[in-house]
Design an enzyme around this catalytic site. Structure first.
Site, PDB file in Angstrom:
ATOM      1  N   ASP A 175       0.824  -1.206   0.000  1.00 45.32           N
ATOM      2  CA  ASP A 175       0.000   0.000   0.000  1.00 45.32           C
ATOM      3  C   ASP A 175       0.865   1.265   0.000  1.00 45.32           C
ATOM      4  O   ASP A 175       2.009   1.254   0.453  1.00 45.32           O
ATOM      5  CB  ASP A 175      -0.870  -0.041   1.269  1.00 45.32           C
ATOM      6  CG  ASP A 175      -1.853   1.095   1.342  1.00 45.32           C
ATOM      7  OD1 ASP A 175      -2.627   1.250   0.385  1.00 45.32           O
ATOM      8  OD2 ASP A 175      -1.853   1.821   2.346  1.00 45.32           O
ATOM      9  N   GLU A 186       1.864   0.132  -4.843  1.00 45.59           N
ATOM     10  CA  GLU A 186       0.849   1.117  -5.228  1.00 45.59           C
ATOM     11  C   GLU A 186       1.543   2.438  -5.585  1.00 45.59           C
ATOM     12  O   GLU A 186       1.676   3.330  -4.760  1.00 45.59           O
ATOM     13  CB  GLU A 186      -0.162   1.342  -4.100  1.00 45.59           C
ATOM     14  CG  GLU A 186      -1.351   2.189  -4.560  1.00 45.59           C
ATOM     15  CD  GLU A 186      -2.152   2.785  -3.413  1.00 45.59           C
ATOM     16  OE1 GLU A 186      -3.268   3.257  -3.673  1.00 45.59           O
ATOM     17  OE2 GLU A 186      -1.673   2.805  -2.270  1.00 45.59           O
TER      18      GLU A 186
END
Ligand code: CA
Length: 612
Positions: free
Chosen positions: A328, A357
């Site tokens: 993330d 990400e």
């Protein structure tokens, strides 16, 4: 009772109380176990207990050597570093604590590294299906209302009760659709006020959220998926934890959390880490600010925390044999930490894959992060960045009302692939859990859906599909994130419709579902698409033509974005067609003669396997 007796009782009670105050108490040890035979023989053991740092520690176990027993300014923590020599036997390792006359032994499990399955990695041969576990299927209503978190399906931002058992029961559905890999939004504990159904506020890095299942159930889930030929990608969140994380009440060190544990908002200036003109203060404010108030920003430059986080990742791979990781908020983490994290994982699991990400408008920024990038003076060792740039273009490229669409934008974006060290190893997607769904609102025809999915599943890269795409699930970002992550109808025992079954779906939903299934099942068999080189031509008259080529296998894709049928002469595409004269439509199996010209219907597409 006389005074003497009272004094005696009091003194016995006082001495017992004294013992219990002085006794060595260990309330938490992490990781809960480790393994023999790891390539990295070093292990950090976090020991937490009242004033545990005042105790001294000895470990007598053949093959284990204590390297360092490290203290922080918080006396309730010890960071024990040991070396586990190759050949060390599995068993129970006694951690012997002494403090004056007090003694306490913690039996630490050292297990054999036996299970060599899993940890397969993922590649362009895979198609990843992203699931928000709270919203897919509720297989166990018994775990819905636990602790201080309760289910409310009327509230889009509350927990809805989905769990691992629910997903497990639909693995055959996904296999039937043609999915090979499942990416789960984070499944670790989020014991947060409001429920934190999305999973990005982790309150215990070593524990599966009990509303999803237990650690053992997650391990069994991964095994079941592997037995069915499916892979599992775990979402990791090492940039921040949840504000209710257990250590927030008693931080191991002042610098464990950025800004000394006090909330300061990040400016989300994601490009500042690579921008040669970035103001240093803006870059620092980006990296050290918190994502939001409820997500304290972890300081990965604290050496104990860095090892803690790396070990936590390796623990999950080894424990549950997951096949890949999605990291993330990639750019928000410390660069050197990320590079070390990648390298240590790949050293242990060479076939593994990690997608970061890398949320940027331009592909140059995503490419900056990819392993072997020439754009950065250091190597972050990230194998797979996310190609957000292409996503933003595809959101408007297939619009049904726009003549000639924006296929030229797709062509120009992909023509910039020289920027990527490996453009075939980027994650591509039409949407995800943070974005307006590709099916924004109820569409009146399926042409846009078909073109979009045909493109996604035939261009270069590793395709990812958001759950519900196959049943035309809709959602608009402006209406809130919960609206993007609706419950899959049929996943709950009291649902009135079941869209997991053909009979529950509308005719239009079945047309979309069947089209996607055809594409996905065919894709698995096509070495040209999963491994082949890409060759493309600049769009003309709204028609974009490209091919994927591998060892004599050629797939030619023709997308028509104009409002009229287009007949194109094929001599322009001789690099692709060569001596091929026929094309088989992979959806309809219709045969085309491609030796002179081909007609592509308005807003339509052809995916042709070429033959002689
Ligand atoms: Ca449940």
């Amino acid at each position: 009772m006389n005074k003497k007796a009272i004094t005696l009782i009091f003194s016995i009670w006082a001495s017992l109380a004294l013992i219990s105050v002085n006794a060595i108490t260990v309330t938490r040890v992490e990781p809960a176990n480790w393994w023999t035979g790891m390539k990295n023989t070093n292990l950090q053991i976090l020991v937490y207990g009242p004033e545990i740092s005042k105790a001294s520690l000895k470990i007598k176990y053949p093959g284990i050597k204590v390297l360092n027993v490290s203290k922080t300014e918080n006396p309730n923590y010890l960071f024990v570093y040991v070396d586990i020599a190759p050949g060390t036997k599995p068993g129970t390792v006694p951690l012997e604590f002494t403090n004056g006359a007090d003694r306490f032994t913690y039996n630490y499990p050292l297990e054999a590294r036996t299970d060599k399955t899993g940890a397969q990695g993922f590649s362009a041969a895979d198609v990843m299906y992203l699931i928000t576990p709270d919203r897919f299927a509720n297989g166990d209503p018994g775990n819905d209302n636990l602790e201080d978190v309760s289910v409310n399906r009327q509230n889009p931002n509350a927990r809805h009760g989905g769990d691992l058992e629910g997903i497990s029961r639909h693995l055959d559905y996904l296999k039937d659709l043609g999915i090979t890999t499942i990416w789960l939004n984070p499944v670790q504990e989020n014991r947060m006020p409001g429920g934190s159904y999305h999973g990005y506020s982790i309150t215990d890095y070593y524990k599966i959220d009990p509303r999803f299942g237990t650690n053992e159930e997650f391990k069994a889930f991964t095994k079941t998926a592997h037995d069915k030929g499916l892979k599992i990608v775990m979402d990791m969140v090492l940039n921040h934890c949840g504000s209710s994380h257990w250590w927030m009440k008693d931080l191991p060190a002042k610098d464990w959390i950025n800004n000394n544990g006090v909330y300061v908002q990040t400016n989300h200036a994601t490009v500042s880490v690579m921008d040669v003109h970035a103001a240093p203060s803006e870059r620092a404010a980006f990296l050290n600010g918190w994502f939001v108030r409820s997500m304290p920003d972890l300081n990965q430059t604290n050496p104990h925390l860095a090892v803690y986080l790396i070990q936590n990742t390796i623990w999950w791979i080894e424990y549950a044999r997951i096949d890949g990781i999605r990291q993330d908020t990639y750019s928000y983490l410390d660069y050197d930490f990320l590079a070390r994290w990648n390298r240590e994982i790949y050293a242990e699991y060479p076939d593994f894959n990690i997608v970061g990400e890398t949320w940027y408008n331009k592909s140059t920024s995503s490419a900056w992060w990819q392993k072997n990038s020439r754009l950065s003076n250091k190597d972050s060792d990230l194998k797979t960045p996310m190609d957000f740039s292409l996503t933003f273009i595809t959101q408007s490229a297939f619009d049904s009302k726009t003549d000639n669409g924006y296929l030229n934008n797709i062509f120009e974006d992909i023509a910039q692939d020289f920027i990527y060290p490996d453009p075939y190893n980027v994650l591509i997607f039409l949407d995800n859990h943070d974005m307006t769904r590709f099916n924004r609102k109820d569409e009146t025809d399926l042409k846009r859906f078909k073109q979009g999915l045909a493109f996604l599943l035939t261009t270069r890269g590793i395709p990812q599909i958001f759950y519900g795409t196959e049943i035309l699930m809709t959602g608009v970002k402006e209406e809130g994130d919960g609206n993007l992550r609706k419950d899959f109808p049929g996943g709950w025992p009291d649902d009135k419709t079941d869209l997991f079954s053909k009979s529950g779906r509308t005719e239009m939903q079945n047309e979309a579902w069947d089209y996607l299934q055809k594409l996905l099942q065919w894709r698995k068999t096509s070495p040209a698409v999963t491994e082949g080189k890409m060759i493309h031509y600049a769009p003309r008259n709204g028609v974009y033509v490209y091919a994927r080529v591998k060892d004599g296998h050629t797939v030619m894709v023709m997308l028509n974005s104009s409002l009229a049928d287009q007949t194109v002469k094929t001599d322009r595409f001789s690099d692709i067609t060569g001596s091929f004269t026929t094309g088989r439509d992979v959806i309809t199996s219709a045969a085309y003669n491609i030796s002179e010209e081909v007609t592509i219907p308005a807003k339509g597409e052809l995916i042709l396997e070429l033959g002689k």
